[in-house]
Scaffold this active site. Sequence first.
Site, mmCIF file in Angstrom:
data_model
loop_
_atom_site.group_PDB
_atom_site.id
_atom_site.type_symbol
_atom_site.label_atom_id
_atom_site.label_comp_id
_atom_site.label_asym_id
_atom_site.label_seq_id
_atom_site.Cartn_x
_atom_site.Cartn_y
_atom_site.Cartn_z
ATOM 1 N N GLY B 148 0.903 -1.260 -0.095
ATOM 2 C CA GLY B 148 -0.030 0.082 -0.027
ATOM 3 C C GLY B 148 0.890 1.291 -0.102
ATOM 4 N N CYS B 149 0.346 2.429 -0.536
ATOM 5 C CA CYS B 149 1.176 3.550 -0.908
ATOM 6 C C CYS B 149 1.524 4.153 0.615
ATOM 7 C CB CYS B 149 0.824 4.475 -1.680
ATOM 8 S SG CYS B 149 -1.061 4.861 -1.266
ATOM 9 N N ASN B 150 0.353 4.246 1.412
ATOM 10 C CA ASN B 150 0.502 4.940 2.657
ATOM 11 C C ASN B 150 1.236 3.743 3.719
ATOM 12 O OD1 ASN B 150 -1.287 6.836 2.328
ATOM 13 N ND2 ASN B 150 -3.241 5.319 2.493
ATOM 14 N N ALA B 151 1.368 2.385 3.496
ATOM 15 C CA ALA B 151 1.823 1.500 4.335
ATOM 16 C C ALA B 151 3.326 1.615 4.156
ATOM 17 C CB ALA B 151 1.434 0.055 3.746
ATOM 18 N N ALA B 153 5.005 4.447 3.203
ATOM 19 C CA ALA B 153 5.493 5.680 3.905
ATOM 20 C C ALA B 153 5.655 5.463 5.125
ATOM 21 C CB ALA B 153 4.303 6.890 3.697
#
Lengths: 342, 342, 342, 342
Positions: B148-151, B153
């Site tokens: 995941g992109c948030n994951a 970061a």
Amino acid sequence: MKKKIAILGASGYTGAELVRLIATHPHMQIVALSGDRKAGMAMAEVFPFLRHLNLPALVRIEEIDFSHVDLAFCALPHATSQAVIANLPRDLPVVDLSADFRLRDVAEYQKWYGKPHAAPDLQKDAVYGLTEFYRDEIRTARLVAGTGCNAAAGQYALRPLIEAGVIDLDSILIDLKAGVSGAGRSLKENLLHAELSEGTMAYAAGGTHRHLGEFDQEFTRAAGRPVLVQFTPHLLPMNRGILASVYVNGEPAQVHATLAARYALEPFLEVLPMGLLPSTRDIRGSNFVHLGVIADRIPGRALVIAVLDNLCKGSSGQAIQNANLMLGLEETAGLMLAPVFP
Amino acid sequence: MKKKIAILGASGYTGAELVRLIATHPHMQIVALSGDRKAGMAMAEVFPFLRHLNLPALVRIEEIDFSHVDLAFCALPHATSQAVIANLPRDLPVVDLSADFRLRDVAEYQKWYGKPHAAPDLQKDAVYGLTEFYRDEIRTARLVAGTGCNAAAGQYALRPLIEAGVIDLDSILIDLKAGVSGAGRSLKENLLHAELSEGTMAYAAGGTHRHLGEFDQEFTRAAGRPVLVQFTPHLLPMNRGILASVYVNGEPAQVHATLAARYALEPFLEVLPMGLLPSTRDIRGSNFVHLGVIADRIPGRALVIAVLDNLCKGSSGQAIQNANLMLGLEETAGLMLAPVFP
Amino acid sequence: MKKKIAILGASGYTGAELVRLIATHPHMQIVALSGDRKAGMAMAEVFPFLRHLNLPALVRIEEIDFSHVDLAFCALPHATSQAVIANLPRDLPVVDLSADFRLRDVAEYQKWYGKPHAAPDLQKDAVYGLTEFYRDEIRTARLVAGTGCNAAAGQYALRPLIEAGVIDLDSILIDLKAGVSGAGRSLKENLLHAELSEGTMAYAAGGTHRHLGEFDQEFTRAAGRPVLVQFTPHLLPMNRGILASVYVNGEPAQVHATLAARYALEPFLEVLPMGLLPSTRDIRGSNFVHLGVIADRIPGRALVIAVLDNLCKGSSGQAIQNANLMLGLEETAGLMLAPVFP
Amino acid sequence: MKKKIAILGASGYTGAELVRLIATHPHMQIVALSGDRKAGMAMAEVFPFLRHLNLPALVRIEEIDFSHVDLAFCALPHATSQAVIANLPRDLPVVDLSADFRLRDVAEYQKWYGKPHAAPDLQKDAVYGLTEFYRDEIRTARLVAGTGCNAAAGQYALRPLIEAGVIDLDSILIDLKAGVSGAGRSLKENLLHAELSEGTMAYAAGGTHRHLGEFDQEFTRAAGRPVLVQFTPHLLPMNRGILASVYVNGEPAQVHATLAARYALEPFLEVLPMGLLPSTRDIRGSNFVHLGVIADRIPGRALVIAVLDNLCKGSSGQAIQNANLMLGLEETAGLMLAPVFP
């Protein structure tokens, strides 16, 4: 072996854009960066987005040893450029991004820029840098004058039409929409986010924008007779991009065919199918120009729209394209980066 | 000879970003693009910013002959991916950008995504695609699950700290600011410009965002004991970019030193000097991550901020980085594009 | 008969916002506007959006005859306010929008603002202007000190919880997202559109933001013991609006009930139903505050989000609300303007 | 006693804008709100920015008892309006915000909107709602047709010039820049933030935009002979605002004087001093129109720029202005709200 590049005036947006593009250029290497007020600073301090690169620190111009430089980009403010370039070694190839050498007639320079030209002898050798129309001269030039970003957009839409004689020359109207980075990194109230976002206004209207000097010079040359256009730029809440809405009196199909034929072999110019119109979003961050033509409901009138990225094809990308030619490199080297969307 | 690449689901933002990056990748060539609802269309119609490229038209997946494909990127919606990948040739290397294979425990998948896992046998072979922490497994994997992109970061900020044992594990708090392209090209009222620009709000708050499944899995593995974090994403009026503000209890200098040491040799991770904090503008359009650490006025508390481009390093750039490893190419190939600023 | 109002420092955003609100205030009339650097100019030149109003021209403060003024708003920069107000007639009611009189302890002022307080005797009479918590004192005050805009947002979320003793006092964390107009109309590089749009970053992090002085003062008073919070503001590409994400350890239902009860009769504070979270878009241009509470998945932890318009409820709207009280007018007079959406 | 108002179609942007304005209108009170797809919902759910108001819930139109209604605003989609209004009580004053009754000639309606007019008998009674030019007819009308927002902007710039005969009628060109809320709250890919922000493009170009029907009708009437204009709208990344750049052949000073004289007594129209040009930021959220005129460098050519807020003066503000006239109220009642800047 890579060509050794100096960038004078690397602390502004066009300087930074040169660095961005050269970062993945296969045949160029940055050996010197100048930035007078920020001399002594690392580029990563001035532009943290360049942090991953191993770059020389900013110095003052006089600290640069140009004997090891193959080509210099000059991204200095208008008026400063003339003085700086006059002091560079006379055999050093230079691509100037300022307005200082765009106008062949130094009287025109004084008229539009409000002061006498400081290097009229250099002016004689300068080649106007609209690559697709001055390719051969650029290849052998020592000094190339980058075009105005708005001037480039307007000319891509109009020059082939004027040269081919397919439009009326006395009713050309350019309504242009410009992103804010064209104004540079300068501290002006009207460039603040709170002043600029979510709104629009015209500026330098009424035939006062300096890029009219370029339109006059180039369209008159292309037509073989005086051509005066109307030109109104508007400032938009977008960072990159120019959209020129160009209204002409001419047969729309012929207008489209003329542009399509003229640019068929150009690597960076895309003429869309008749009736399709381009968006600035589709060329952002790239050296591409998209052009569209649509017929008006009134017979004999056409709208031509040209879009380009003012910092790239309108300035630093064009500069590298010209430098590639001057250095004997492939013209597209380092410039085939795809636009960034969304 | 270039590696032959297929992109399944090329009509969304992550698919388009793969095309953008591969456009200048020295060792990859796109041979097939699928887009079920838009099958039959040219990519230039779906994404005019790719108009300059010579690309295959969009087809339906079943029309693709995978015998000539070296690697497939799967940029399909969650849940669709499992079914599609299950039908691909078993020896075809696949990088999946969806959430379908991120969670090793299929019960966790069901918990966070609300439906049973459709390919539990494939799940066993999937490698979690956070490159810097699973490099060796990725090199030999057949199926890599993009994070995941948030994951991504959050993990860049926290994994080294958890592994090194330098922060309290029970008070980790991630307040995240996300750009809108992370939500994809889907027609939702809250993604309209008129709804989104000039404002902000939290979403999926209260510990309900699905990327928490990844945080739980990876942080628990890294710590060797259960770790639950607080995580609140906020939607911002920006198209690309994630900024994760990560609050930890730990000695700030040690936190900074741990991150700096861990990422010293990583080509895409830049740890800023102590006290400097990063901006999403400085990584836009690139595969770079910038990390900053600052001490709070309250002793023993630190703020770590990580920024990345959700479409690039958070998704398609990561996918290409992993594909480079799987194909035996240089890990950074095609990915050294400088960020686009402004 | 309308109350006669002077606005000192009318050439900045908060000054202009005062004029905007008073334009439709039923009981106030502007009789004097000062703007030192722009003295002599018409407001329509400085702020063309006020062109339709019949306003006095900007003058220097010493040109104003205060004997005909019922109340003065002082929207001057920090530090300037102290000197100016010290020279005003001692019986003139003043609402100060600067930071100069917010901190009761002049030593705290010196600590946070870096210079000695210039009017310590006036400080004694100043009332802290968070209307809903100092209403009675404001009604009889001669000098009211407007709160910091961020300080207001954080206090609306936290004061009732601290007063009621329903949260842990040693783990309060405020992650705040602020629009750019809070920085005023000042020429700073980081406030340019090209620098600010489409991105975000933290600023004044690490416990250094001056509004912490207000949090410390007010929360310590409310708790009856020292309270230190963590507070990190982030700059967002939006012109108006503050969203404070406030993380607390406390029972979420009790947190919600406490806020709902405390604000039930307040005209400008709206507590959303449990689990709903507010957006800055829904209070833009208005004097309203929206508050939401959601439980985290981790028991005993809650997220409180407060949104307000920094220029209105966070500054000029609050100032008028306080002025209404000081002048014996209805507290909501002129302030019931609905938010502007989209 | 306040006038009782019903709003049909209150779940769109123009419906919400009506509610926003009526919220502080001294003589209007909302008694019914319809929203077919959202019937049963509270307005606070559909538009949380209206949460502070005590509003009736959304119902279906057939649930409204119109016998207690003094005036109905109809903010329904085009084509729907005709059917709905045909079923309302024949003595109920109606202000329609759709395009359904703007064109007097039902054949023109069919030409521009692609379907036969559904209520040709009602069309006969409809008055075109450009207040400043149809004030007397509106005062006594039963049905007023709100103008197109772009059509309003263009007419404010041009009607006095055409009526006064001071410009050439065969070379009028309107290049218009429009904010996105004019497209409504509809789910279209090109209205997504990620597609729209930071860029611009033309739309409905080539003389195909439906508001040309209004220009043709009104300019032909004003001139007493057929007038066809060129008109190209461009979509900008801003939520509210229209800027019409109108190019005319005529003596600039005479153009300016004509507009200044015509609008001297109008409460909402501000003609700037010669040479000054307006910005959409200065009328945002208000019922004001700013107009500017500048001479081109080519003699006999002038640029007129008109700006207005498409949702307010271009739609809902105009509707209330007309309703004020129809109900015998002061024309400016509820409409003197100052613009919101920044």
